[in-house]
Motif scaffolding. Sequence first.
Motif, PDB file in Angstrom:
ATOM      1  N   HIS A 149     -12.622 -23.153  27.880  1.00 54.13           N
ATOM      2  CA  HIS A 149     -12.893 -21.901  28.441  1.00 54.13           C
ATOM      3  C   HIS A 149     -12.889 -20.749  27.454  1.00 54.13           C
ATOM      4  O   HIS A 149     -13.306 -19.564  27.853  1.00 54.13           O
ATOM      5  CB  HIS A 149     -12.051 -21.699  29.595  1.00 54.13           C
ATOM      6  CG  HIS A 149     -12.159 -22.671  30.649  1.00 54.13           C
ATOM      7  ND1 HIS A 149     -11.144 -23.695  30.999  1.00 54.13           N
ATOM      8  CD2 HIS A 149     -12.907 -22.835  31.698  1.00 54.13           C
ATOM      9  CE1 HIS A 149     -11.518 -24.336  31.960  1.00 54.13           C
ATOM     10  NE2 HIS A 149     -12.514 -23.670  32.540  1.00 54.13           N
ATOM     11  N   ALA A 150     -12.187 -20.994  26.464  1.00 58.24           N
ATOM     12  CA  ALA A 150     -12.022 -20.022  25.379  1.00 58.24           C
ATOM     13  C   ALA A 150     -11.855 -20.582  24.011  1.00 58.24           C
ATOM     14  O   ALA A 150     -11.337 -21.861  23.776  1.00 58.24           O
ATOM     15  CB  ALA A 150     -10.627 -18.941  25.768  1.00 58.24           C
ATOM     16  N   CYS A 151     -11.909 -19.919  22.945  1.00 56.51           N
ATOM     17  CA  CYS A 151     -11.659 -20.192  21.515  1.00 56.51           C
ATOM     18  C   CYS A 151     -10.653 -19.237  20.884  1.00 56.51           C
ATOM     19  O   CYS A 151     -10.896 -17.967  21.267  1.00 56.51           O
ATOM     20  CB  CYS A 151     -12.850 -20.342  20.830  1.00 56.51           C
ATOM     21  SG  CYS A 151     -12.559 -20.613  19.179  1.00 56.51           S
TER      22      CYS A 151
ATOM     23  N   VAL B 110     -16.640 -24.605  23.712  1.00 58.65           N
ATOM     24  CA  VAL B 110     -16.813 -23.314  24.519  1.00 58.65           C
ATOM     25  C   VAL B 110     -18.069 -23.368  25.247  1.00 58.65           C
ATOM     26  O   VAL B 110     -18.430 -23.185  26.483  1.00 58.65           O
ATOM     27  CB  VAL B 110     -16.323 -21.876  24.008  1.00 58.65           C
ATOM     28  CG1 VAL B 110     -16.609 -20.665  25.066  1.00 58.65           C
ATOM     29  CG2 VAL B 110     -14.774 -21.788  23.570  1.00 58.65           C
ATOM     30  N   ARG B 111     -18.931 -23.378  24.107  1.00 64.83           N
ATOM     31  CA  ARG B 111     -20.690 -23.392  24.399  1.00 64.83           C
ATOM     32  C   ARG B 111     -20.882 -24.605  25.228  1.00 64.83           C
ATOM     33  O   ARG B 111     -21.665 -24.150  26.435  1.00 64.83           O
ATOM     34  CB  ARG B 111     -21.355 -23.726  23.316  1.00 64.83           C
ATOM     35  CG  ARG B 111     -22.690 -23.538  23.251  1.00 64.83           C
ATOM     36  CD  ARG B 111     -23.424 -24.123  22.163  1.00 64.83           C
ATOM     37  NE  ARG B 111     -23.187 -25.546  21.908  1.00 64.83           N
ATOM     38  CZ  ARG B 111     -23.524 -26.095  20.659  1.00 64.83           C
ATOM     39  NH1 ARG B 111     -24.039 -25.543  19.576  1.00 64.83           N
ATOM     40  NH2 ARG B 111     -23.076 -27.604  20.810  1.00 64.83           N
ATOM     41  N   ASP B 112     -20.433 -25.611  25.243  1.00 64.98           N
ATOM     42  CA  ASP B 112     -20.644 -27.073  25.908  1.00 64.98           C
ATOM     43  C   ASP B 112     -19.927 -27.166  27.247  1.00 64.98           C
ATOM     44  O   ASP B 112     -19.969 -28.211  28.020  1.00 64.98           O
ATOM     45  CB  ASP B 112     -20.314 -28.351  25.100  1.00 64.98           C
ATOM     46  CG  ASP B 112     -21.382 -28.231  23.590  1.00 64.98           C
ATOM     47  OD1 ASP B 112     -22.351 -27.469  23.799  1.00 64.98           O
ATOM     48  OD2 ASP B 112     -20.970 -28.906  22.790  1.00 64.98           O
TER      49      ASP B 112
ATOM     50  N   LEU C 147     -19.991 -11.408  23.713  1.00 65.68           N
ATOM     51  CA  LEU C 147     -20.479 -12.880  23.853  1.00 65.68           C
ATOM     52  C   LEU C 147     -20.511 -13.694  24.933  1.00 65.68           C
ATOM     53  O   LEU C 147     -20.185 -13.344  25.941  1.00 65.68           O
ATOM     54  CB  LEU C 147     -19.456 -13.532  22.894  1.00 65.68           C
ATOM     55  CG  LEU C 147     -19.277 -13.323  21.374  1.00 65.68           C
ATOM     56  CD1 LEU C 147     -18.407 -14.086  20.921  1.00 65.68           C
ATOM     57  CD2 LEU C 147     -20.548 -13.534  20.730  1.00 65.68           C
ATOM     58  N   GLN C 148     -21.257 -14.677  25.069  1.00 66.21           N
ATOM     59  CA  GLN C 148     -21.341 -15.734  26.270  1.00 66.21           C
ATOM     60  C   GLN C 148     -20.480 -16.504  26.207  1.00 66.21           C
ATOM     61  O   GLN C 148     -20.635 -17.846  26.422  1.00 66.21           O
ATOM     62  CB  GLN C 148     -22.850 -16.123  26.233  1.00 66.21           C
ATOM     63  CG  GLN C 148     -23.975 -15.070  26.586  1.00 66.21           C
ATOM     64  CD  GLN C 148     -25.390 -15.809  26.703  1.00 66.21           C
ATOM     65  OE1 GLN C 148     -25.542 -16.851  27.412  1.00 66.21           O
ATOM     66  NE2 GLN C 148     -26.262 -15.160  26.213  1.00 66.21           N
ATOM     67  N   GLY C 149     -18.959 -16.181  26.004  1.00 68.63           N
ATOM     68  CA  GLY C 149     -18.079 -16.948  26.017  1.00 68.63           C
ATOM     69  C   GLY C 149     -16.765 -15.929  25.519  1.00 68.63           C
ATOM     70  O   GLY C 149     -17.052 -15.173  25.022  1.00 68.63           O
TER      71      GLY C 149
END
Length: 336
Positions: free
Chosen positions: A100-102, A94-96, A292-294
């Motif tokens: 789009h989601a975990c 997700v960070r990379d 969170l940013q994700g």
Amino acid sequence: MSAPIVAIDTMGGDFGPRLIVQASIACLKATPSLHLALVGQPSLIEPLVSGLSAAERARLQIVAASEAIGMDERPSQALRGKPDSSMRVALELVRDGKAHACVSAGNTGALMALSRFVLRTLPGIDRPAMVAAIPTCGGFCQLLDLGANVDCTAQQLYQFAVMGSVAAKALGIEQPRVGLLNCGTEDIKGNQQVRQAAALLSEARNLNYVGFVEGDGLYRGEADVVVCDGFVGNAVLKSSEGLVSMIAERLQAVFRQGLLARLAGLLALPLLKRLKADLAPARYNGASLLGLQGIVIKSHGSTGAQGFQSAIERALVEIHVNLPQRLSGLLEGHLP
């Protein structure tokens, strides 16, 4: 937007990869646009996806992760001692920008710690909060926090209220009513943090704050967003699920008591099945870690395949409305 990609932590939860992969495949089949990244040990995952068609297999990738985080493992150990855990690798996707989601059914404390470390919080947010839909008389409300933050300051409760309101708007409620869960509706009730949070919320111009909400008011639908600390929220959530199960079992026992009761049960069976489906905990499984940013969705570790599917479906909703970006764009005008 591009086709949604959801990273699945296949090694978390009480039942391991078999149930999680089964639920993930069911979502893949039901949603033609969905792509999945199944994160975990390939030797365990590969046999579980062998029956997919070529078109379905093209929408699924297996991402190797050599370690798994135990349900009773300390968050600090998960953070520092297992850099290649399935949970961490899924969050890094997700960070990379590779997912789009975990979605994870793993250790809640570890998921919170790793999410904060890998994805970071949005500007102005101290801690993420877990939020989920709770059924009410008129529909449902968003309840937060559900256990990620056992002890909260008044400022953090205020932040939860802001995030919950923005999320409710993104999910289609124009002017969400925001309430604080309390042991009474009078101004003098509650602990110091709750009373201080109430003072902050009363002065907020951009929130539709409706005051204190008691436990019964939560289920009557007196607010669209109900805020509390994680200790209280988790107790409410588990009590709600236990109550639904108890009522279902008691009704079944009553309808087995004699011929007339059995006849009444047969007549009421369609309505009871509908009620059970409406209130089933699996239908509402999947708590979002807001702030969170994700997008990160926490599933119950003990849920079945249907419940894990619900968690993936919640992730798809948040992807569709671009929830983190909406939160980021709207928080600045709300936070003091």
